[in-house]
Design a protein around this motif. Structure first.
Motif, PDB file in Angstrom:
ATOM      1  N   CYS A   1      10.249   3.004   7.862  1.00 36.90           N
ATOM      2  CA  CYS A   1      10.364   1.717   7.176  1.00 36.90           C
ATOM      3  C   CYS A   1      10.669   0.602   8.173  1.00 36.90           C
ATOM      4  CB  CYS A   1      11.454   1.792   6.114  1.00 36.90           C
ATOM      5  SG  CYS A   1      11.006   2.849   4.735  1.00 36.90           S
TER       6      CYS A   1
ATOM      7  N   HIS B   1       1.621   3.835   4.314  1.00 34.74           N
ATOM      8  CA  HIS B   1       3.056   3.796   4.060  1.00 34.74           C
ATOM      9  C   HIS B   1       3.369   2.984   2.799  1.00 34.74           C
ATOM     10  CE1 HIS B   1       7.327   3.901   5.397  1.00 34.74           C
ATOM     11  NE2 HIS B   1       7.387   2.799   4.660  1.00 34.74           N
TER      12      HIS B   1
ATOM     13  N   CYS C   1       5.733   3.844  -0.422  1.00 32.43           N
ATOM     14  CA  CYS C   1       7.087   3.323  -0.260  1.00 32.43           C
ATOM     15  C   CYS C   1       7.277   2.027  -1.036  1.00 32.43           C
ATOM     16  CB  CYS C   1       7.387   3.112   1.222  1.00 32.43           C
ATOM     17  SG  CYS C   1       9.036   2.491   1.528  1.00 32.43           S
TER      18      CYS C   1
HETATM   19 ZN   LIG Z   1       8.994   2.039   3.764  1.00 32.87          ZN
END
Ligand SMILES: [Zn+2]
Length: 59
Positions: free
Chosen positions: A5, A31, A35
């Motif tokens: 992240c 990602h 996420c």
């Molecule tokens: Zn992330």
């Protein structure tokens, strides 16, 4: 191979100033699809950018 992240948020900030490479964009997209935190972060960056663009040229 997956981005953290932290790396994603750095890339997203970078993308405001300069275009990302194809590989970076693909990893970023992968990602973001899994996420929520980074998706939200990207959305808020986009919002800031739009708001800045809408600002009238005179103060
Ligand atoms: Zn992330």
């Amino acid at each position: 191979m997956r981005l953290t992240c932290q790396q994603v948020s750095r890339l997203l900030s970078q993308a405001q100033d300069q275009p990302l490479s194809l590989g970076e964009r693909i990893k970023l997209r992968l990602h973001l699809s899994v996420c929520d935190a980074c998706s939200n972060f990207r959305r808020s960056l986009g919002f800031i950018r739009q708001a800045a663009r809408r600002r009238p040229p005179q103060p």
